[in-house]
Structure formats: structure tokens, C-alpha cells
Design an enzyme around this catalytic site. Sequence first.
Site, PDB file in Angstrom:
ATOM      1  N   VAL A  58      -8.107   7.836   7.290  1.00 31.06           N
ATOM      2  CA  VAL A  58      -6.819   8.526   7.101  1.00 31.06           C
ATOM      3  C   VAL A  58      -6.270   8.922   8.471  1.00 31.06           C
ATOM      4  O   VAL A  58      -6.979   9.541   9.261  1.00 31.06           O
ATOM      5  CB  VAL A  58      -6.980   9.800   6.242  1.00 31.06           C
ATOM      6  CG1 VAL A  58      -5.616  10.400   5.917  1.00 31.06           C
ATOM      7  CG2 VAL A  58      -7.744   9.513   4.951  1.00 31.06           C
ATOM      8  N   GLU A  98       0.846  -5.307   6.215  1.00 33.90           N
ATOM      9  CA  GLU A  98      -0.032  -6.414   5.835  1.00 33.90           C
ATOM     10  C   GLU A  98       0.830  -7.592   5.367  1.00 33.90           C
ATOM     11  O   GLU A  98       1.968  -7.397   4.927  1.00 33.90           O
ATOM     12  CB  GLU A  98      -0.925  -5.994   4.659  1.00 33.90           C
ATOM     13  CG  GLU A  98      -1.701  -4.730   4.865  1.00 33.90           C
ATOM     14  CD  GLU A  98      -2.935  -4.953   5.714  1.00 33.90           C
ATOM     15  OE1 GLU A  98      -3.542  -6.038   5.613  1.00 33.90           O
ATOM     16  OE2 GLU A  98      -3.277  -4.062   6.498  1.00 33.90           O
ATOM     17  N   LYS A 107      -5.529   7.531   0.216  1.00 35.65           N
ATOM     18  CA  LYS A 107      -5.770   8.433   1.349  1.00 35.65           C
ATOM     19  C   LYS A 107      -5.690   9.895   0.911  1.00 35.65           C
ATOM     20  O   LYS A 107      -6.460  10.732   1.381  1.00 35.65           O
ATOM     21  CB  LYS A 107      -4.774   8.136   2.469  1.00 35.65           C
ATOM     22  CG  LYS A 107      -5.080   6.809   3.181  1.00 35.65           C
ATOM     23  CD  LYS A 107      -3.949   6.383   4.102  1.00 35.65           C
ATOM     24  CE  LYS A 107      -4.313   5.143   4.894  1.00 35.65           C
ATOM     25  NZ  LYS A 107      -3.116   4.530   5.527  1.00 35.65           N
ATOM     26  N   GLY A 113      -3.460   0.274  12.608  1.00 32.85           N
ATOM     27  CA  GLY A 113      -3.408  -0.795  13.601  1.00 32.85           C
ATOM     28  C   GLY A 113      -4.821  -1.112  14.047  1.00 32.85           C
ATOM     29  O   GLY A 113      -5.651  -0.204  14.180  1.00 32.85           O
TER      30      GLY A 113
END
Lengths: 414, 414
Positions: B130, B187, B202, B297
Site C-alpha cells: 500500500v 497495467e 488496499k 511502479g
Amino acid sequence: MTTCVASSVDVALLGCGNVGTALARLAAQPSGPHLPVTITSALVRDPSRPRPLSPAARVTADARALFATQPAIVIELLGGTEPARPLLLEALGRRIPVVTANKSLLARHGSELRAAAAASSTPLLYEAAVVAGVPFLGTFARRPQAAAASGLVAIVNGTSNFVLTQAVAGASVTAAVTEAQRLGYAEPDPRNDLAGIDAAEKLAVLIQHFAHRAVHPDAIETRGIEAVSPAQLAHARELGGVIKPVVTADWSEGLTAFAAPAFVPAAHPLARVDGVENAVLLDTRHGRLLFQGPGAGPAVTAATVLDDVREIAAGSVAAGAGGLPAAEAAAPETEWLITIDAPRLPRPVDVADLLAAHGLFTRASSSRRTADGQDCQSFLTWRAIAPRVELALASLRLASGCTTAALRALEVPA
Amino acid sequence: MTTCVASSVDVALLGCGNVGTALARLAAQPSGPHLPVTITSALVRDPSRPRPLSPAARVTADARALFATQPAIVIELLGGTEPARPLLLEALGRRIPVVTANKSLLARHGSELRAAAAASSTPLLYEAAVVAGVPFLGTFARRPQAAAASGLVAIVNGTSNFVLTQAVAGASVTAAVTEAQRLGYAEPDPRNDLAGIDAAEKLAVLIQHFAHRAVHPDAIETRGIEAVSPAQLAHARELGGVIKPVVTADWSEGLTAFAAPAFVPAAHPLARVDGVENAVLLDTRHGRLLFQGPGAGPAVTAATVLDDVREIAAGSVAAGAGGLPAAEAAAPETEWLITIDAPRLPRPVDVADLLAAHGLFTRASSSRRTADGQDCQSFLTWRAIAPRVELALASLRLASGCTTAALRALEVPA
């Protein structure tokens, strides 16, 4: 066979003022799944004064009596450098882990304390020394990738931030200081806060922690908020920003730093850190990280000190790497907010010409009449070094008879 | 006598995609004062594909061969629940510490993994799961005072935040998604991000960490950003705020939570968290803490995973407290942004009357004509529960033939 398991974490307090009292109250609360923290001794000036400590606690003015209680951890809340410095060196020499919230001591003798801690492989924690309510220093000490930083900009003095926030809302600095004292945000003697000394000390601690260099706080360019005028606050707003008490350091090459009120553009993350809030914006290899929250106060400082104690008691704190190389912090090249007051001002274009002749190029300007009928102009410049600004302002005063002032200006991070 | 001192931290990778590749590159850099981290084995689907690992590394599709290398730490980067779940249970059963960045797995099986870690007194770290670029989860796990929180509000999906930020600036959602993919922020299949599933997962991890309860992410009220219309974005601005992809949870009494795009007033600390930035605002006993920075990332995730490895290798991580009680998260009572579209709208006062008849009281409203010539009204209401809003909107549609939509609205923290 006898098995010895500690049933509590026995700590010695050096000093038992506001934070020590808050800590005693907090430690007396149920500790849930954690071992209780017991204050078994306290070093105070006057042992006869009543304090919220257990009757079993040794309250003494004699440091030898305190060390004789064999504390598991020493908590230093004396403030100042003497006698805190020799007492902590003694504790570390005896391999007793130390927790301190004392930024003055760390700023001035941090390298010596770090060397002593490393020499005896003893933990030295100080999470409450800077932005007391937000845990981040210990985190970065454990995480070398995250800690690969090249610079920071921060608001670390809640009193100054509160006073400037009130002043922006129309209060006088004097009234705002009184209000801060009434609310318990400012010390009875707030000079260290208002003159920028507390901020410069915290900046020195941050530079030690992240840049691994020892800079004497007195050698950092430091200005207090007292000199900020109502006209500057008004002009800052017209130029799209606000004046905040900031500290910055950059060590991407060499080391530059300052602690001073500065123009902060509205789009900068620090522009909206208001009241007593503190914040640190750290430039790391992997991006810019912001940590923001309460900066001071007895309750939050005591809670942070208690968490440092928990971390040491859990055995999860390694000793640091040792002393730090001494370094000089140069004053950086920054943008500037220049204000000019006079009963009768020169034309803005003439001022801009004169500034440009000194290599100070204006990127924005504003003019207004103050409440007392004076005219005031202000100019936001591109980057320049301080001597250039001083020379330009001196020429301007000479040529026009104006009163001039300059504050550094931050840029919005890319 | 033979003394054995480890000369490197030998780790096994489960999965070697983008993050694994970044991690291999990072681990190959000089490690300074720290032990080098050596990837001695990797579990992959196709061992014949070239990877940036040492020739000595065991690259295999067989988990038994991987465990046979006796790694000091297992790093899980597979994503998803199978086969990550049984592999991590096996690692923890073998007392091998685990680092994972897998929020789906933690959200769905976090309690089981925590129980396994506690049963074998083995560390389980997941700082990258997270807000990958900002270290804060491990910090609070060590610091019970700081972690005494009662609620949080956060932006934890960088793709959704980037897309909405672009949409506010005028881009279509489709164009913004394409741009996010081009920049590597989204994505190739961004559905989990855009539908709010990644955010809800999350949030479930944050609830485990701070509220110590296991809530299934599918049972959290979840909405994606796809349904946010250009008219809603424009109305949000006129009503003094912005629409952000937020998650919130409150456990001051009971437990409420949601993951959805919401109206965020301009003065709220999350209103200016733009682009791919993430932020968590935590309500603690001692004040409100903000942690903000890059959320995802490969490079930053790999750096955070490597820091987790360092913390375990330094021996400074304790095993957690074990499994967590299962809990339900109710949908909270919040303020609402209600928008009404029609070729011909009722009078705003009539809409407000109808809403009020359903217990929805308006605190602000705005009207405008959209680019395609439709009229659109919007109302910011005081707090209400969702069924009340649904009923009111249904009545409104029935009475006027309008198209209606509602988003939850955050309040500025006190």
C-alpha cells in the site's frame, strides 16, 4: 535453575517537566500486550516537589543515585546542552540505551553522541526531536533505499507557523504570540521559536539524519518571523503564495541550507500546512515524500518518546554508524520576494530596471496601498545569491530613499 | 572451532516480472555498509527465458527446488492468491521470513498468513503493498502509541488518481487511461484499478494493519471511476472541490468503510494529491498524520521490497500478533454530491424540496449547461445513509424523468 524474565521496562527520566509529567501519566495506563514501562528514577532540580511518579521511584538531584537504579533505558527531557550532554555520554558509556527529544543537544553535539552510541553498540533514538508527532526518522534509519535523499524542505516550528497563519488571517504578530501561549503552543519565553533558532537546530538534526553531516546550527543562515511585515503577507497573497517559516537543505552537490520565513507558492505542498502543523518534504531517489502532522506539545512528545522506548525494549533498534564529518552549509541561490515601502514610490518599471542592473530579474510584481496610506511594491525575482540582493536593495535605498526588505522564495517542485 | 558469518543475504524470488527485474538490478548495485542481497533462486513459469539474474541463481518452475536452496528470505512478487498463498504458508511454516507486495493476497488471506507467521515466530513484511513509495506500515507496527488510530482516509490507486486528474484537466477518461498506460502508470489490463478493486484490496490491508480486523474486500462498498461523468467533475469544481478516488475506514465505533470516487472539498488535505501520487491521512489519538508520495511502479516497489529485506536481515523485525477477527464493514453515513441531468430540468427549489422530503438536506447547489446543450443541476447534501439517497433519486427520476447520479462527499477534517 532460576529464569529471570523482566516484568517491566525500567526507565530513568532526566528531567520531569511538562513532557516528563505527560510521560508518567501515559506510562501508567494499561500497556495491553506490551511490557509495562516503569519510571524507577527521575533526576530533578528539586526532589521535594510533588510529581505524578510512583512512591517507589527514586526522585533525586544526584545523577549517581539515578544510575545506581540500573535503568534499562535513560530518557532525556532536560533540554539544553548542560548537563544533558555529559549525562547522556555517561549513559551510553554504561551501554544504557538513550531516548531524547532534545534538538538543541543533538544539533550541537549529535556527532559526539552518535560516536559514543556506536562505540558502545548502544541505541540512541530521538524521534520526538523533529516533527514530534509524526514517526519518520527511525523509519529512514532502517531503510537505506528510502533514505537515499538529496534534499528536503520543511516546516518544523509550530509556534512560528501558528503565528504566521494567524497573521495572514489579520492578527498582529504580538497578538498571535499571546494566543499561541494561551493555547500552550508557545513557550513562556518564545524567543527561540520566533527567532528561528529552534528551526535551525531541527534543520541541523535533519541534516545529520539524512545527509550524514554535522553542521553547527549557528552556522546556518537563520532568520526569525518577527521581521515579517503585514505588507509582505499581503503581497505574498497577491503574488499567489503565502509566507511560511521554512527550513531547507540540499546536498545533491555540496550542501546548502537556510532556516527563515519564505514566500511559498500556493501550489507548493507546504503552502497549506497551517496553524501548529509541521511537515517534511523529502526529495528521495524514488520520488518526493511528504510527512505531515502535529509537531510538538507535551502529550504527543511523551507518546513518541514512549514509542521509542518500546522499540528499544523490543530489541529492534541497532546502534548507529558513529560520528559524522563536520560540514559547512552555504546559503543557496533562491528566488526572492522583494518589498519596497515609501510615502512616494518610484515607478515599478524603474525599480525593475535597477534590480535587473544588479542581475535580479523580476518574474512577477504587485503594488498596493497599505492601511496607513503608504504605497508598497513587491517583486518576485528569478534565482539569485544573497549578496546580489543585498547590493541591489542598498542601491535602491540610496537612489529612492525607500525602505526595502527581501525574503527567500521557494519554487514549486517539478 | 569454525565461525560461520553470512557474507550475503540469500533471497528467493517468487515471480520475476517487472518488479523482480527491477529488484535484481537494484540488488546488483554496491550495497555500501550493508551486506549484499543475493538472489539465489527464482520461481518462474518459463525458466528458459533470459532474466537479469546471476548465472549461479537457480531459476526454476519447481517450488521444491526453490526451497532446496535454503533461502534466508522469500520475496513474493507473483500477484494473485494462487499459488502465492500456499507458497508463503510453506515458507512461514519453514520459518523463512517473507516479504510480499501482494495486496490481493493480503486482503483476502492476510489473517491466515499473519497466524502462520506468528505460529512460527517468523517476520512477514509488506510495506510495498500500500502506497509502495512511502514507508509507514512497518513504522506503525512497531509504535503502539502512534498506531492508536480510529480512522483513515486515503488515495491508494495511482492509476485512478492520474485518470481523474487528467479528466479534471479536460481529457476523456478513455484518453487518460491510454496516456496512463503509455507512461507505465496503468497495467495493460487496468480493470482492477478502474473498477476500484485494487483500492478496496488496499483498504482491506490498511484495516487489518490499523484496525486489527479482517474484512473481505468484496464486502466493502466499492465503486470505480468509470462512472464519473464530465458534468460531475465540472460541478465538483463549482461546489468548491474535486472528485478523487478515495478509500475511507472508521473504527471509532463499529466499522464503516468504502472505496469509491468521492467529492473532496478544496480545503481537504487529499484535494491536492494529484496525478499518480498516493496519500494516507490517519486519525490518531494524538492528531492527524499525512503520508504522501509515489504509490506504485517497478523501481519504487523494488526499492521498498529491498528495504523490507534489509530490516529482516538486520534482525530488527518481530513476528506479528497472529490472526485477526473477521469483521463486516458497514457503509458510512456521509455527505453526498447529487447530479441531475435532463433536457428540461425541474426548478432547483423543487428538487431541493423533494430531496428534503426524503431527509436529504442540501447545503450547496449549482446549475450549468453542459457542452452538448443539456442542463445539469448538482446538490451537495448534509450527511445521510445510502438507502435514503437511492430512494430520493428514484422518486426524482419518477417525478421528473431526469437522469440522476450520486457520489459520496468527504468533509474537511475538523
